[in-house]
Design a protein around this motif. Structure first.
Motif, PDB file in Angstrom:
ATOM      1  N   UNK A 240      31.339  31.572  30.501  1.00  0.00           N
ATOM      2  CA  UNK A 240      31.476  32.949  29.913  1.00  0.00           C
ATOM      3  C   UNK A 240      31.893  33.795  31.271  1.00  0.00           C
ATOM      4  N   UNK A 241      32.996  34.508  31.421  1.00  0.00           N
ATOM      5  CA  UNK A 241      33.333  35.250  32.638  1.00  0.00           C
ATOM      6  C   UNK A 241      33.202  36.640  32.210  1.00  0.00           C
ATOM      7  N   UNK A 242      32.955  37.314  33.239  1.00  0.00           N
ATOM      8  CA  UNK A 242      32.835  39.100  33.120  1.00  0.00           C
ATOM      9  C   UNK A 242      32.681  39.721  34.605  1.00  0.00           C
ATOM     10  N   UNK A 243      32.596  40.991  34.497  1.00  0.00           N
ATOM     11  CA  UNK A 243      32.593  41.585  35.696  1.00  0.00           C
ATOM     12  C   UNK A 243      33.525  41.362  36.699  1.00  0.00           C
ATOM     13  N   UNK A 244      34.903  41.427  36.173  1.00  0.00           N
ATOM     14  CA  UNK A 244      36.153  41.062  36.964  1.00  0.00           C
ATOM     15  C   UNK A 244      36.147  42.180  37.812  1.00  0.00           C
ATOM     16  N   UNK A 245      36.633  41.604  39.404  1.00  0.00           N
ATOM     17  CA  UNK A 245      36.540  42.462  40.465  1.00  0.00           C
ATOM     18  C   UNK A 245      35.487  43.448  40.864  1.00  0.00           C
ATOM     19  N   UNK A 246      34.248  42.881  40.536  1.00  0.00           N
ATOM     20  CA  UNK A 246      33.095  43.895  40.539  1.00  0.00           C
ATOM     21  C   UNK A 246      31.987  43.174  41.212  1.00  0.00           C
ATOM     22  N   UNK A 247      32.407  42.024  41.862  1.00  0.00           N
ATOM     23  CA  UNK A 247      31.142  41.387  42.591  1.00  0.00           C
ATOM     24  C   UNK A 247      31.267  41.792  44.205  1.00  0.00           C
TER      25      UNK A 247
ATOM     26  N   UNK B 248      46.971  36.157  36.520  1.00  0.00           N
ATOM     27  CA  UNK B 248      45.792  37.064  36.499  1.00  0.00           C
ATOM     28  C   UNK B 248      44.615  36.687  37.365  1.00  0.00           C
ATOM     29  N   UNK B 249      44.340  35.411  37.143  1.00  0.00           N
ATOM     30  CA  UNK B 249      43.349  34.895  38.037  1.00  0.00           C
ATOM     31  C   UNK B 249      43.470  35.174  39.479  1.00  0.00           C
ATOM     32  N   UNK B 250      44.744  34.844  39.836  1.00  0.00           N
ATOM     33  CA  UNK B 250      45.238  35.148  41.364  1.00  0.00           C
ATOM     34  C   UNK B 250      45.142  36.419  41.966  1.00  0.00           C
ATOM     35  N   UNK B 251      45.476  37.278  41.010  1.00  0.00           N
ATOM     36  CA  UNK B 251      45.063  38.873  41.309  1.00  0.00           C
ATOM     37  C   UNK B 251      43.592  39.175  41.289  1.00  0.00           C
ATOM     38  N   UNK B 252      42.768  38.441  40.820  1.00  0.00           N
ATOM     39  CA  UNK B 252      41.312  38.769  40.577  1.00  0.00           C
ATOM     40  C   UNK B 252      40.512  38.519  41.648  1.00  0.00           C
ATOM     41  N   UNK B 253      39.819  39.465  42.239  1.00  0.00           N
ATOM     42  CA  UNK B 253      39.150  39.485  43.822  1.00  0.00           C
ATOM     43  C   UNK B 253      37.728  38.664  43.633  1.00  0.00           C
ATOM     44  N   UNK B 254      37.063  39.021  42.320  1.00  0.00           N
ATOM     45  CA  UNK B 254      35.734  38.339  42.212  1.00  0.00           C
ATOM     46  C   UNK B 254      35.441  38.398  40.376  1.00  0.00           C
ATOM     47  N   UNK B 255      34.292  37.867  40.232  1.00  0.00           N
ATOM     48  CA  UNK B 255      33.961  37.725  38.893  1.00  0.00           C
ATOM     49  C   UNK B 255      32.398  37.180  38.949  1.00  0.00           C
ATOM     50  N   UNK B 256      31.745  37.425  37.613  1.00  0.00           N
ATOM     51  CA  UNK B 256      30.636  36.557  37.301  1.00  0.00           C
ATOM     52  C   UNK B 256      30.870  35.729  36.196  1.00  0.00           C
ATOM     53  N   UNK B 257      29.893  34.586  36.323  1.00  0.00           N
ATOM     54  CA  UNK B 257      30.201  33.712  35.020  1.00  0.00           C
ATOM     55  C   UNK B 257      28.486  33.202  34.697  1.00  0.00           C
ATOM     56  N   UNK B 258      28.501  32.956  33.328  1.00  0.00           N
ATOM     57  CA  UNK B 258      27.313  32.409  32.922  1.00  0.00           C
ATOM     58  C   UNK B 258      27.602  30.741  32.314  1.00  0.00           C
ATOM     59  N   UNK B 259      26.777  29.897  32.792  1.00  0.00           N
ATOM     60  CA  UNK B 259      27.050  28.601  32.357  1.00  0.00           C
ATOM     61  C   UNK B 259      25.788  27.991  31.549  1.00  0.00           C
TER      62      UNK B 259
END
Length: 474
Positions: A440-447, A228-239
């Motif tokens: 914590x990851x979010x906004x998959x494929x929306x960056x 699934x990660x390999x198919x994901x084009x972008x994401x956001x994360x909070x660390x």
């Protein structure tokens, strides 16, 4: 002293963040098209490193499999202990044989059929019936009904094991009425059998998922997440990161607490990321509160730039260092490799199901993990001077734990928690450090595409210039 604390904090951040960026796409075999009936099984098992291809980039799915190869693949897929198995004393399998450990591990499970002369014949082609026997016995499967295949009737020596595999959904015939018990099994067929084992025991057997520590089953879940990660084009994360340092300098003892908060935007192809946040700490000798703003851009086109908050300066990383960090950030890294690497040092390794998530947990201790981290730090080429790098080599880990939350429906990795403790000796100053980080990851494929600001491109100094400036000011 302030500089050392700062560089150590940055190094800790880099070390913590390295495993959390998406992996690059897996390489497909040139002779296994997507419409191949075994494509999914071959692709996912290769990603999990249960099977491998040939140096020319092919898999050869129609090629026959030998008895030795079958033993190795089954033992590897089931996570059997191949190093401490008792010698079965087959006359053609000495302890130096490449398949010795796998064959020895399968023998106590009654999964090995031996010839009358007490040989195993590892180089002979294995039939579908023989493979069914080896696999069903290794899994200890029980058949309830009768065989649906005309070539495997009740009096056939393979009828029971073939029926068991069929009932569990692991094996189909070469047709609706024929299993092909005497035909050789191909590499493609074997991959599908093993892949079906993975799916059967992870998707249909909840209790097995909750309690099993079998590395192959764990890899199956993780491999789906990596896919699934390999198919994901972008994401956001909070660390968020908390670090507690207990420092002993002769008779003087002080404690330093550091907190970090980072927002990250990540684009996979072409690789880009943006990090912005703050590292906050109290300088132990003066009691001064130090906030160290951190801002970092990276694109494959322009390179890597960091805003150093203490000097209010943009820094451009050298090309060779940028390439190293780019590799660590995800352009060449393989997350499945990292999982296996961590597993080697784990004393506890399991997956549990909780409220819509698979939660993967790894815990461990030991000097080997220390050596692993030191090797990674050296490979990352963080740009620290020789004195600081020498200090970093004194790191010694006493424990670590990883918790990875994988969405059961989407297989997105939505959260990673890393908790570890280690010690080091910095010029006679003994430090014990505890570090906990949460991503914590979010906004998959929306960056959107990330662009380095003109201010950084026009005003950035090289690391060499920055170091020379510091020396000149002393």
């Amino acid at each position: 002293m302030k500089k050392k604390f700062y560089t150590f904090a940055v190094a800790s951040l880099a070390m913590t963040a390295a495993p959390v960026v998406p992996a690059s796409a897996a390489v497909n075999f040139t002779d296994v098209a997507e419409n191949n009936v075994h494509f999914k099984a071959i692709t996912e098992l290769h990603a999990a490193e249960i099977i491998s291809g040939y140096p020319d980039g092919t898999f050869k799915p129609a090629q026959n499999v030998t008895r030795g190869q079958a033993a190795k693949i089954i033992a590897g897929a089931l996570g059997l202990d191949t190093k401490n198995a008792v010698n079965p004393k087959f006359t053609d399998i000495p302890a130096s044989h490449q398949y010795y450990g796998s064959i020895a591990a399968l023998t106590p499970l009654d999964a090995i059929k031996v010839y009358e002369d007490n040989t195993f014949k590892p180089n002979e082609t294995i039939t579908r019936g023989e493979f069914a026997y080896m696999l069903a016995k290794a899994l200890d499967l029980k058949a309830e009904g009768d065989s649906p295949f005309h070539d495997v009737t009740g009096d056939n020596e393979y009828a029971y094991v073939v029926t068991a595999l069929y009932e569990y959904g692991i094996a189909k015939g070469i047709s609706d009425t024929e299993f092909g018990v005497e035909k050789s099994i191909t590499r493609g067929q074997l991959a599908t059998f093993i892949f079906n084992v993975m799916n059967e025991f992870t998707e249909n057997d909840t209790e097995a998922v909750e309690s099993s520590k079998d590395s192959a089953l764990l890899k199956t879940i993780f491999t789906k997440a990596i896919e699934k990660q390999q198919a994901t084009t972008s994401m956001k994360a909070k660390m968020t990161m908390t670090q507690s340092m207990d420092i002993q300098d002769g008779e003087e003892r002080i404690k330093v607490d550091t907190n970090g908060k980072m927002d990250m935007s990540i684009v996979n192809k072409p690789m880009q990321f943006f990090i912005e946040g703050t590292m906050s700490m109290v300088e132990p000798t003066t009691g001064e509160s130090i906030d160290m703003p951190l801002k970092m851009y990276m694109t494959e086109k322009d390179g890597m730039y960091m805003y150093e908050g203490m000097s209010e300066t943009w820094i451009k990383y050298p090309a060779d260092m940028f390439e190293e960090i780019l590799a660590q950030a995800g352009a060449q890294i393989n997350a499945a490799d990292q999982l296996e690497m961590l597993q080697k040092f784990a004393t506890d390794f399991n997956i549990k199901e909780t409220d819509g998530y698979y939660t993967l947990n790894l815990k461990g201790t030991g000097d080997n993990f220390t050596a692993l981290i030191q090797e990674q730090m050296s490979a990352m080429n963080l740009g620290l001077d020789e004195e600081v790098m020498a200090d970093m080599k004194n790191l010694k880990y006493d424990n670590f734990s990883y918790e990875i939350k994988i969405n059961k429906e989407t297989f997105d990795i939505e959260e990673m928690v890393m908790d570890f403790g280690f010690g080091m000796n910095l010029e006679g100053v003994v430090m014990n450090i505890k570090n906990k980080s949460t991503m914590k990851y979010s906004d998959f494929n929306a960056v959107p595409t990330i662009t380095i600001p003109a201010e950084a491109l026009e005003n950035a100094k090289s690391l060499e210039d920055l170091f020379e400036s510091e020396i000149g000011n002393k």
